[in-house]
Design an enzyme around this catalytic site. Sequence first.
Site, PDB file in Angstrom:
ATOM      1  N   GLY A  48       1.138  -1.436  -0.011  1.00 16.70           N
ATOM      2  CA  GLY A  48       0.295  -0.448   0.344  1.00 16.70           C
ATOM      3  C   GLY A  48       1.071   0.951   0.220  1.00 16.70           C
ATOM      4  N   GLU A 103       3.680   4.635   5.887  1.00 16.41           N
ATOM      5  CA  GLU A 103       2.571   3.907   5.849  1.00 16.41           C
ATOM      6  C   GLU A 103       1.724   4.520   4.867  1.00 16.41           C
ATOM      7  OE1 GLU A 103       1.074   0.810   5.773  1.00 16.41           O
ATOM      8  OE2 GLU A 103       1.554  -0.536   7.144  1.00 16.41           O
ATOM      9  N   ASP A 104       0.725   3.625   3.981  1.00 17.03           N
ATOM     10  CA  ASP A 104      -0.396   4.239   3.277  1.00 17.03           C
ATOM     11  C   ASP A 104      -1.896   4.047   4.278  1.00 17.03           C
ATOM     12  OD1 ASP A 104      -0.647   1.350   4.034  1.00 17.03           O
ATOM     13  OD2 ASP A 104      -2.288   0.740   1.932  1.00 17.03           O
ATOM     14  N   ASP A 107      -4.952   1.021  10.631  1.00 10.98           N
ATOM     15  CA  ASP A 107      -6.203   0.999  10.455  1.00 10.98           C
ATOM     16  C   ASP A 107      -6.379   0.007  12.016  1.00 10.98           C
ATOM     17  OD1 ASP A 107      -8.672  -0.302  10.121  1.00 10.98           O
ATOM     18  OD2 ASP A 107      -8.449  -0.779   8.434  1.00 10.98           O
ATOM     19  N   LYS A 135      -6.985   5.930   9.884  1.00 14.21           N
ATOM     20  CA  LYS A 135      -8.587   5.429  11.490  1.00 14.21           C
ATOM     21  C   LYS A 135      -8.569   5.577  12.553  1.00 14.21           C
ATOM     22  CE  LYS A 135     -10.685   2.711   7.088  1.00 14.21           C
ATOM     23  NZ  LYS A 135     -11.162   1.789   6.875  1.00 14.21           N
ATOM     24  N   PHE A 156     -15.252   1.795   4.528  1.00 14.93           N
ATOM     25  CA  PHE A 156     -14.275   0.866   3.622  1.00 14.93           C
ATOM     26  C   PHE A 156     -13.678   1.824   2.159  1.00 14.93           C
ATOM     27  CE2 PHE A 156     -12.119  -1.758   0.854  1.00 14.93           C
ATOM     28  CZ  PHE A 156     -12.218  -3.560   1.388  1.00 14.93           C
ATOM     29  N   VAL A 157     -12.523   2.311   2.737  1.00 16.75           N
ATOM     30  CA  VAL A 157     -12.268   3.211   1.118  1.00 16.75           C
ATOM     31  C   VAL A 157     -10.916   2.760   0.644  1.00 16.75           C
ATOM     32  CG1 VAL A 157     -10.853   5.508   1.863  1.00 16.75           C
ATOM     33  CG2 VAL A 157     -12.351   5.269   2.933  1.00 16.75           C
ATOM     34  N   ASP A 163      -6.021  -0.486  -1.266  1.00 12.95           N
ATOM     35  CA  ASP A 163      -7.059  -1.342  -1.770  1.00 12.95           C
ATOM     36  C   ASP A 163      -8.279  -2.513  -1.855  1.00 12.95           C
ATOM     37  OD1 ASP A 163      -5.926  -3.840  -0.272  1.00 12.95           O
ATOM     38  OD2 ASP A 163      -5.971  -4.804  -2.183  1.00 12.95           O
ATOM     39  N   ARG A 169      -5.770   0.388  -6.079  1.00 11.69           N
ATOM     40  CA  ARG A 169      -5.196   1.400  -5.356  1.00 11.69           C
ATOM     41  C   ARG A 169      -4.543   2.123  -6.363  1.00 11.69           C
ATOM     42  NH1 ARG A 169      -2.590  -2.840  -1.124  1.00 11.69           N
ATOM     43  NH2 ARG A 169      -2.744  -4.435  -1.918  1.00 11.69           N
TER      44      ARG A 169
HETATM   45  C1  PRP Z   1      -2.762  -2.671   5.426  1.00 10.65           C
HETATM   46  C2  PRP Z   1      -1.595  -1.092   5.493  1.00 10.65           C
HETATM   47  C3  PRP Z   1      -1.120  -1.443   7.087  1.00 10.65           C
HETATM   48  C4  PRP Z   1      -1.883  -1.925   7.836  1.00 10.65           C
HETATM   49  C5  PRP Z   1      -2.762  -1.326   8.907  1.00 10.65           C
HETATM   50  O1  PRP Z   1      -1.912  -3.426   4.937  1.00 10.65           O
HETATM   51  O2  PRP Z   1      -0.513  -1.118   4.093  1.00 10.65           O
HETATM   52  O3  PRP Z   1       0.081  -2.165   6.869  1.00 10.65           O
HETATM   53  O4  PRP Z   1      -3.554  -2.590   6.197  1.00 10.65           O
HETATM   54  O5  PRP Z   1      -3.962  -2.254   9.580  1.00 10.65           O
HETATM   55  P1  PRP Z   1      -3.689  -2.046  10.631  1.00 10.65           P
HETATM   56  O6  PRP Z   1      -3.712  -1.246  12.067  1.00 10.65           O
HETATM   57  O7  PRP Z   1      -5.415  -2.400  11.116  1.00 10.65           O
HETATM   58  O8  PRP Z   1      -2.585  -3.388  11.234  1.00 10.65           O
HETATM   59  P2  PRP Z   1      -3.280  -4.331   4.056  1.00 10.65           P
HETATM   60  O9  PRP Z   1      -2.344  -5.627   4.779  1.00 10.65           O
HETATM   61  O10 PRP Z   1      -3.552  -4.676   3.635  1.00 10.65           O
HETATM   62  O11 PRP Z   1      -1.741  -4.948   2.532  1.00 10.65           O
HETATM   63  P3  PRP Z   1      -1.421  -3.881   1.514  1.00 10.65           P
HETATM   64  O12 PRP Z   1      -0.568  -2.828   2.296  1.00 10.65           O
HETATM   65  O13 PRP Z   1      -0.566  -4.370   0.712  1.00 10.65           O
HETATM   66  O14 PRP Z   1      -2.088  -3.374   1.078  1.00 10.65           O
END
Ligand code: PRP
Length: 183
Positions: A48, A103-104, A107, A135, A156-157, A163, A169
């Site tokens: 991400g 980080e993107d 959550d 979030k 759900f963003v 993604d 993405r």
């Molecule tokens: C996303 C994002 C963080 C994580 C955050 O990655 O890049 O690493 O989720 O979530 P959390 O705060 O609830 O732990 P994801 O696992 O979706 O993989 P991606 O980056 O390949 O989309």
Amino acid sequence: MEAADISADLTEVLYTKAQIEERLTELARQIEDDYAGKELLLVGVLNGALMVMADLSRELKRHCEMDWMAISSYGSGTQSSGVVRILKDLSTELQGRHVLVVEDIVDTGLTLAYLLQNLKSRNPASLNVMTMFRKPESMRSPVEVAYVGFDLPNEFVVGYGLDYAGRYRNLADVGILDPAIYA
Ligand code: PRP
């Protein structure tokens, strides 16, 4: 692509490409000030963070190094379990380095809590986090994030690296996915 190209898939555009660029510029100036006189290592968390790493690093008016980690959450379901497996580790030694994790999205915060604990054990000189999105309502682990682009509602963003099933993405804006898409 932009939100207008897939407008039927989104119920709302939350942040446009222009707003994201403007905010990233502000954060880049802050990071330049905070890391003045220090070597900076940006650590991007795949997949991400690809977009924010590319844009933040190019906006910085100074040198930086970049490295990448790929991690995967253990367990099933869409919720983060907080137990993380390293799929690709850094190539760089962190001992004595000034590390900024990019980080993107933060959550639940569980991924980051694990990651920070892991990186801290490698004895960096400093360790901070920059995330484009956060979030606050779904936060379960109180992780300290030094630089936050925007806070998001608990929806759900997608877009700008975020993604759904591998898609969206490459959306330059960020918006709420129409529930009909994942129903
Ligand atoms: C996303 C994002 C963080 C994580 C955050 O990655 O890049 O690493 O989720 O979530 P959390 O705060 O609830 O732990 P994801 O696992 O979706 O993989 P991606 O980056 O390949 O989309």
